[in-house]
Write an enzyme that holds these catalytic residues in place. Sequence first.
Site, PDB file in Angstrom:
ATOM      1  N   TYR A 131      34.873  49.563  40.590  1.00  0.00           N
ATOM      2  CA  TYR A 131      34.928  48.132  40.899  1.00  0.00           C
ATOM      3  C   TYR A 131      33.561  47.496  40.701  1.00  0.00           C
ATOM      4  O   TYR A 131      32.542  48.153  40.848  1.00  0.00           O
ATOM      5  CB  TYR A 131      35.354  47.907  42.360  1.00  0.00           C
TER       6      TYR A 131
ATOM      7  N   CYS B 289      48.590  47.940  46.588  1.00  0.00           N
ATOM      8  CA  CYS B 289      47.237  47.397  46.565  1.00  0.00           C
ATOM      9  C   CYS B 289      47.227  46.012  45.904  1.00  0.00           C
ATOM     10  O   CYS B 289      47.766  45.868  44.814  1.00  0.00           O
ATOM     11  CB  CYS B 289      46.358  48.379  45.792  1.00  0.00           C
TER      12      CYS B 289
END
Length: 147
Positions: free
Chosen positions: A39, A138
């Site tokens: 990320y 998610c």
Amino acid sequence: MRKIDYIIIHCSATREGHILTPEALDLEHRRRGFRMTGYHYYIRRDGTTVSTRPLELVGAHVQGYNKHSIGICYEGGLDAQGCPKDTRTPEQRTALRLLVARLLRRFRGNVRICGHRDLSPDLNGNGVLEPWEWVKECPCFDVATEL
């Protein structure tokens, strides 16, 4: 700079009451074969936003979408029993809104903000992504209605 078409929101799949530091997240991703955290940003429960991967580098967070996306992950996403749950704190909600607004100002154009689950395949081909088609839950909240 890369062309950005997506800002993709994730959760770390960390249970309520547990901590996942940026260092532990990085180690977890390295164990999975990544060079660093996949990320670009990680938002802690107290709202602290940590830059975890340079924006110039392609992320490693959604197969098939990494080249033109930015990945943002928040700490949490599971209840105490390990079931999916929106566990974001008020501080995380604020930090996420501010970060997304900042990124939208920087990457003008047609940028789609979505959750990881929103990029699951439309298995029945009806043009509607239904919860039973999600590869995972998610980030455990509906990004489209909130951001």
